[in-house]
Write an enzyme that holds these catalytic residues in place. Structure first.
Site, PDB file in Angstrom:
ATOM      1  N   ASN A  13      48.919   8.308  34.247  1.00  0.00           N
ATOM      2  CA  ASN A  13      47.890   9.740  34.244  1.00  0.00           C
ATOM      3  C   ASN A  13      48.076  10.323  32.952  1.00  0.00           C
ATOM      4  OD1 ASN A  13      47.076  11.540  35.547  1.00  0.00           O
ATOM      5  ND2 ASN A  13      49.050  11.687  37.413  1.00  0.00           N
ATOM      6  N   LYS A  15      46.816  13.115  32.680  1.00  0.00           N
ATOM      7  CA  LYS A  15      46.275  14.163  32.836  1.00  0.00           C
ATOM      8  C   LYS A  15      45.308  15.054  32.890  1.00  0.00           C
ATOM      9  CE  LYS A  15      51.016  14.281  35.692  1.00  0.00           C
ATOM     10  NZ  LYS A  15      52.147  14.400  36.151  1.00  0.00           N
ATOM     11  N   HIS A  98      47.492  13.176  44.397  1.00  0.00           N
ATOM     12  CA  HIS A  98      49.013  13.462  43.661  1.00  0.00           C
ATOM     13  C   HIS A  98      49.785  14.714  44.198  1.00  0.00           C
ATOM     14  CE1 HIS A  98      50.656  14.551  39.850  1.00  0.00           C
ATOM     15  NE2 HIS A  98      50.734  13.171  39.471  1.00  0.00           N
ATOM     16  N   GLU A 100      50.129  17.292  42.491  1.00  0.00           N
ATOM     17  CA  GLU A 100      49.831  17.879  41.453  1.00  0.00           C
ATOM     18  C   GLU A 100      48.684  19.154  42.236  1.00  0.00           C
ATOM     19  OE1 GLU A 100      49.911  16.521  37.945  1.00  0.00           O
ATOM     20  OE2 GLU A 100      52.326  17.056  37.458  1.00  0.00           O
ATOM     21  N   GLU A 170      56.183   9.229  44.583  1.00  0.00           N
ATOM     22  CA  GLU A 170      56.123  10.267  43.475  1.00  0.00           C
ATOM     23  C   GLU A 170      57.307  11.209  43.930  1.00  0.00           C
ATOM     24  OE1 GLU A 170      53.642   9.276  39.821  1.00  0.00           O
ATOM     25  OE2 GLU A 170      52.521  10.620  41.067  1.00  0.00           O
ATOM     26  N   GLY A 176      57.252  14.964  36.142  1.00  0.00           N
ATOM     27  CA  GLY A 176      57.414  15.989  34.521  1.00  0.00           C
ATOM     28  C   GLY A 176      58.986  16.896  34.588  1.00  0.00           C
ATOM     29  N   SER A 216      58.639  10.311  35.562  1.00  0.00           N
ATOM     30  CA  SER A 216      59.453  10.689  34.737  1.00  0.00           C
ATOM     31  C   SER A 216      60.040   9.379  33.911  1.00  0.00           C
ATOM     32  CB  SER A 216      60.700  11.280  34.446  1.00  0.00           C
ATOM     33  OG  SER A 216      60.263  13.119  34.470  1.00  0.00           O
TER      34      SER A 216
END
Ligand code: PGA
Length: 258
Positions: A13, A15, A98, A100, A170, A176, A216
């Site tokens: 991904n 991003k 996701h 985010e 996730e 991250g 991660s």
């Protein structure tokens, strides 16, 4: 025992990273370095990079994905991209829901459901993301959150229609942050998700459902994660931007599944 029908998927991904020139360079490196990976390999890139990366990956084993989509087929939806447009640009996969998107852009389970419907109609392989925040984990709400997000996202399909769906667990606290879930934490969540998937669409669906772990993932953590019986791949953010790290992840090493 992991079902042999669940071919692992290692998806990057990217991003909101990389110029077009950098995207081409990374896509070439991924294409060359993951040739002998036993897993299905994919990269999910920014909308603007789809066509140039599609050109690099054409005829190769590496699949291409978008990072989001809008559920309407076309129209006055400034800033949005449809499932058919993704497919037209060369995508075969798409990330949906996701964390985010959920946290920063307001995606809800209802939206995830609509996006999933549009992705499946366009024959894209959807990677539906679910996961709890640190707060939710610490207040023992992990299972409740996973159950709600999965049921909300996957609501209302015919069992035959959801066979292409991939789920990504996730945990938000691991994305991250450099804090990877332990293999035991991931396995516990994956096994719970598989059980919930069975309640929604039956045992056959659950047994064939690929559940990826994301948060991660690194070359150092991938092998122990992938050794867990209910882990069927990884959704990789930061480490997917470095060709060598992503190659090692795509070539994860597992002696034998539990
Ligand atoms: P990370 O991101 O690997 O950088 O934690 C994973 C993701 O957000 O999909």
């Amino acid at each position: 025992m992991t079902s042999p029908v669940r071919r692992p998927l290692i998806a990057g991904n990217w991003k909101m990273h990389l110029t077009l020139a950098q995207s081409v360079e990374l896509a070439k490196a991924v294409r060359e370095s993951t040739k002998d990976s036993p897993a299905e390999v994919a990269v999910c890139v920014p909308f603007t990079a789809l066509t140039v990366v599609a050109e690099v990956l054409k005829g190769s084993h590496v699949r291409l994905g978008g990072q989001d989509l809008y559920w309407e087929p076309q129209g006055a939806f400034t800033g949005e991209v449809s499932a058919a447009q993704l497919a037209d640009a060369g995508a075969t996969h798409v990330i949906i829901g996701h964390s985010e998107r959920r946290r920063l852009f307001g995606d809800t389970d209802e939206w995830v459901n609509k996006k999933l419907k549009a992705a499946l109609a366009a024959k894209l392989v959807p990677i539906v993301c679910v996961g709890e925040t640190l707060d939710e984990r610490q207040s023992n709400k992990t299972f409740r959150v996973l159950e709600t997000q999965l049921a909300g996202g996957l609501k209302g399909f015919a069992p035959a229609d959801v066979s292409a769906v991939v789920v990504a667990y996730e945990p938000v606290w691991a994305i991250g942050t450099g804090v990877t879930a332990t293999p035991a934490q991931a396995q516990e969540a994956h096994s719970f998700l598989r059980q919930q998937a069975g309640k929604l669409y039956g045992e056959g669906f659950a047994a064939g459902l690929r559940i990826l772990y994301g948060g991660s993932v690194t070359p150092e953590t991938v092998d122990n994660l992938m050794a867990q019986p209910d882990l069927d791949g990884a959704l990789v953010g930061g480490a997917s931007l470095k060709a060598a790290a992503f190659m090692r992840i795509a070539r994860f090493q597992v002696a034998a599944k539990a």
